[in-house]
Enzyme design. Sequence first.
Site, PDB file in Angstrom:
ATOM      1  N   GLY A 126      20.693  14.344  17.850  1.00 35.75           N
ATOM      2  CA  GLY A 126      20.398  14.449  16.534  1.00 35.75           C
ATOM      3  C   GLY A 126      19.654  13.231  15.852  1.00 35.75           C
ATOM      4  N   GLN A 127      19.687  13.138  14.515  1.00 35.45           N
ATOM      5  CA  GLN A 127      19.032  11.850  14.237  1.00 35.45           C
ATOM      6  C   GLN A 127      19.749  10.516  14.659  1.00 35.45           C
ATOM      7  OE1 GLN A 127      16.537  12.535  12.295  1.00 35.45           O
ATOM      8  NE2 GLN A 127      16.758  14.514  11.424  1.00 35.45           N
ATOM      9  N   VAL A 128      20.892  10.331  14.643  1.00 32.47           N
ATOM     10  CA  VAL A 128      21.724   9.256  15.058  1.00 32.47           C
ATOM     11  C   VAL A 128      21.607   9.145  16.679  1.00 32.47           C
ATOM     12  CG1 VAL A 128      23.835   8.102  15.325  1.00 32.47           C
ATOM     13  CG2 VAL A 128      23.363   9.221  13.215  1.00 32.47           C
TER      14      VAL A 128
ATOM     15  N   ASP B 112      23.060  17.698  25.007  1.00 28.35           N
ATOM     16  CA  ASP B 112      23.076  18.461  23.777  1.00 28.35           C
ATOM     17  C   ASP B 112      23.191  19.807  24.109  1.00 28.35           C
ATOM     18  OD1 ASP B 112      22.376  19.373  20.980  1.00 28.35           O
ATOM     19  OD2 ASP B 112      22.249  17.413  20.541  1.00 28.35           O
TER      20      ASP B 112
ATOM     21  N   GLY C 145      24.536  14.417  22.250  1.00 23.97           N
ATOM     22  CA  GLY C 145      24.035  14.614  20.877  1.00 23.97           C
ATOM     23  C   GLY C 145      22.810  14.057  20.511  1.00 23.97           C
TER      24      GLY C 145
ATOM     25  N   ARG D   3      37.730  18.443   4.078  1.00 23.93           N
ATOM     26  CA  ARG D   3      37.866  17.389   4.833  1.00 23.93           C
ATOM     27  C   ARG D   3      38.573  17.891   6.061  1.00 23.93           C
ATOM     28  NH1 ARG D   3      36.882  11.678   4.488  1.00 23.93           N
ATOM     29  NH2 ARG D   3      36.948  11.108   6.785  1.00 23.93           N
TER      30      ARG D   3
ATOM     31  N   ASP E  91      29.126  -1.485   8.870  1.00 25.41           N
ATOM     32  CA  ASP E  91      29.708  -1.976   7.618  1.00 25.41           C
ATOM     33  C   ASP E  91      29.467  -3.641   7.461  1.00 25.41           C
ATOM     34  OD1 ASP E  91      31.502   0.653   6.689  1.00 25.41           O
ATOM     35  OD2 ASP E  91      30.953   0.233   8.967  1.00 25.41           O
TER      36      ASP E  91
ATOM     37  N   ARG F  61      26.150  -4.425   7.125  1.00 26.48           N
ATOM     38  CA  ARG F  61      25.283  -4.362   5.860  1.00 26.48           C
ATOM     39  C   ARG F  61      26.190  -5.511   4.899  1.00 26.48           C
ATOM     40  NH1 ARG F  61      26.813   2.061   6.542  1.00 26.48           N
ATOM     41  NH2 ARG F  61      24.690   2.554   7.265  1.00 26.48           N
TER      42      ARG F  61
ATOM     43  N   HIS G  14      36.108   2.964   8.950  1.00 28.77           N
ATOM     44  CA  HIS G  14      34.762   3.174   8.631  1.00 28.77           C
ATOM     45  C   HIS G  14      34.529   4.136   7.601  1.00 28.77           C
ATOM     46  CE1 HIS G  14      30.485   3.793   8.947  1.00 28.77           C
ATOM     47  NE2 HIS G  14      30.463   4.859   9.332  1.00 28.77           N
TER      48      HIS G  14
HETATM   49  P1  6V0 Z   1      22.654  15.787  13.739  1.00 28.07           P
HETATM   50  O1  6V0 Z   1      21.202  15.360  13.469  1.00 28.07           O
HETATM   51  O2  6V0 Z   1      23.016  16.954  13.003  1.00 28.07           O
HETATM   52  O3  6V0 Z   1      22.996  15.769  15.124  1.00 28.07           O
HETATM   53  C1  6V0 Z   1      24.209  16.259  15.691  1.00 28.07           C
HETATM   54  C2  6V0 Z   1      23.545  16.972  17.144  1.00 28.07           C
HETATM   55  O4  6V0 Z   1      25.025  16.998  17.726  1.00 28.07           O
HETATM   56  C3  6V0 Z   1      22.749  17.958  17.329  1.00 28.07           C
HETATM   57  O5  6V0 Z   1      21.554  17.546  17.965  1.00 28.07           O
HETATM   58  C4  6V0 Z   1      23.816  18.958  17.849  1.00 28.07           C
HETATM   59  O6  6V0 Z   1      23.232  19.981  18.350  1.00 28.07           O
HETATM   60  C5  6V0 Z   1      24.678  18.233  18.744  1.00 28.07           C
HETATM   61  N1  6V0 Z   1      25.886  18.942  18.992  1.00 28.07           N
HETATM   62  C6  6V0 Z   1      26.844  19.784  18.192  1.00 28.07           C
HETATM   63  N2  6V0 Z   1      27.721  20.018  18.875  1.00 28.07           N
HETATM   64  C7  6V0 Z   1      27.435  19.749  20.201  1.00 28.07           C
HETATM   65  C8  6V0 Z   1      28.255  19.986  21.447  1.00 28.07           C
HETATM   66  N3  6V0 Z   1      29.404  20.738  21.524  1.00 28.07           N
HETATM   67  N4  6V0 Z   1      27.918  19.377  22.652  1.00 28.07           N
HETATM   68  C9  6V0 Z   1      26.743  18.591  22.573  1.00 28.07           C
HETATM   69  N5  6V0 Z   1      25.921  18.397  21.335  1.00 28.07           N
HETATM   70  C10 6V0 Z   1      26.288  18.994  20.216  1.00 28.07           C
HETATM   71  O7  6V0 Z   1      23.556  14.556  13.157  1.00 28.07           O
HETATM   72  P2  6V0 Z   1      23.540  12.943  13.105  1.00 28.07           P
HETATM   73  O8  6V0 Z   1      22.760  12.789  14.237  1.00 28.07           O
HETATM   74  O9  6V0 Z   1      22.789  12.532  11.836  1.00 28.07           O
HETATM   75  O10 6V0 Z   1      24.980  12.460  13.168  1.00 28.07           O
HETATM   76  C11 6V0 Z   1      25.767  12.771  14.180  1.00 28.07           C
HETATM   77  C12 6V0 Z   1      27.119  12.341  13.987  1.00 28.07           C
HETATM   78  O11 6V0 Z   1      27.315  10.915  13.631  1.00 28.07           O
HETATM   79  C13 6V0 Z   1      27.852  12.987  12.578  1.00 28.07           C
HETATM   80  O12 6V0 Z   1      29.157  13.230  12.918  1.00 28.07           O
HETATM   81  C14 6V0 Z   1      27.774  11.965  11.546  1.00 28.07           C
HETATM   82  O13 6V0 Z   1      28.335  11.851  10.612  1.00 28.07           O
HETATM   83  C15 6V0 Z   1      28.057  10.810  12.487  1.00 28.07           C
HETATM   84  N6  6V0 Z   1      27.540   9.334  12.000  1.00 28.07           N
HETATM   85  C16 6V0 Z   1      28.257   8.225  12.101  1.00 28.07           C
HETATM   86  C17 6V0 Z   1      27.875   7.177  11.689  1.00 28.07           C
HETATM   87  C18 6V0 Z   1      29.025   6.001  11.899  1.00 28.07           C
HETATM   88  O14 6V0 Z   1      28.646   4.940  11.395  1.00 28.07           O
HETATM   89  N7  6V0 Z   1      29.872   6.183  12.713  1.00 28.07           N
HETATM   90  C19 6V0 Z   1      26.700   6.774  11.041  1.00 28.07           C
HETATM   91  C20 6V0 Z   1      25.686   8.121  10.988  1.00 28.07           C
HETATM   92  C21 6V0 Z   1      26.141   9.292  11.350  1.00 28.07           C
END
Ligand code: 6V0
Length: 324
Positions: free
Chosen positions: A21-23, A44, A19, A98, A158, A161, A185
């Site tokens: 994405g942003q995180v 990804d 993954g 949810r 958490d 923070r 969390h």
């Molecule tokens: P985002 O920016 O939507 O990135 C998600 C990524 O996952 C994207 O690049 C997708 O292409 C990829 N993805 C989706 N399905 C698949 C798959 N089957 N195989 C491989 N890659 C896939 O989301 P963001 O990065 O912001 O957040 C990612 C996850 O982390 C989310 O579930 C958030 O809710 C969670 N977070 C958890 C936190 C924590 O404290 N535990 C904190 C922040 C975000």
Amino acid sequence: MQTKASVDTVSGTKVTVVGVGQVGISIAFSIMTQGIASEMTLVDVMEDKLKGELMDLQHGLTFLDNMKITAGSDYALSAGSKLCIVTAGAQMREGESRLDLDQRNTNILKDIIPKLVQYSPDTILLIVSDPVDLLTYVAWKLSGLPKERVIGSGTNVDSSRFRFLLSERFDVAPTSIHGWIIGEHGDSSVPVWSGVDVAGVRLRDLNPAAGTSEDTENWNSIHRQVIQSAYEIIRLKGYPSWAMALSVSVLTRAILNNTRNVYAVSTFVEGIHGVQYPVFLSVPCVLGENGITDVIQQTLTEDERTQFQKSASTLNEVQSNLVF
Ligand code: 6V0
């Protein structure tokens, strides 16, 4: 002269981040800049994004300790990973419940986890995707790995923070304050007020009501701020990333370098603090090369135990409705 650099061999500190994405990409950047891993693979489903992120990271290697970075949608690239970090996840759709979202994220893990374990059968899994406690349980079930090798990022952020907000009130550095948020969390996290101290001086010795409803100094507003801060960051900038990335990179360092530091992470808590369900929640854990080696059982007050058990019971109810 030999032209093949030693970074081409797996040295035992290979990390895969699923993954980007942003995180996920913030975590990858944080791991890279801190020189924690010898090799990192990004996985990804979005090929173009992967290629762009890979190039962008690789072009910065001249400024850092060298490491090998690869990226692609083929899990064969992740082979031999000491640690696999999962941040892939779906966001909530309009009108979606949810539970529906939980089920969709469970389905995403059904796609990812077996492939990770196929290529790295001795790996440690670190789950970040939300709802993190629930998905850590799902990952544990899907992976077949021992429970000490399946960890959720949990309340480490958490707790950070919490310590930052306490530090502002005490006017000392966050690293000099001990304070733990345990449990879920999220909204039902439990602040361990009885354990807040600076250099062994307990807040509760100075103010026995600190964190309770009788507290005239309103310390509990700090816990409310901790819960709100995730929503507030999303409202203000769209997503939380930097603190989360640092939080996950210190967990990565502890595992890869076998540091045995103690962090609040999500682990199997049946039998801990009176929990009677097979759920994952955060408690302080010792982290090392084999994952979680010990759980620190804090002396909780009756109220803190009750709150912890309530989270466990709610989580168990949601868990039993998931299909996987
Ligand atoms: P985002 O920016 O939507 O990135 C998600 C990524 O996952 C994207 O690049 C997708 O292409 C990829 N993805 C989706 N399905 C698949 C798959 N089957 N195989 C491989 N890659 C896939 O989301 P963001 O990065 O912001 O957040 C990612 C996850 O982390 C989310 O579930 C958030 O809710 C969670 N977070 C958890 C936190 C924590 O404290 N535990 C904190 C922040 C975000």
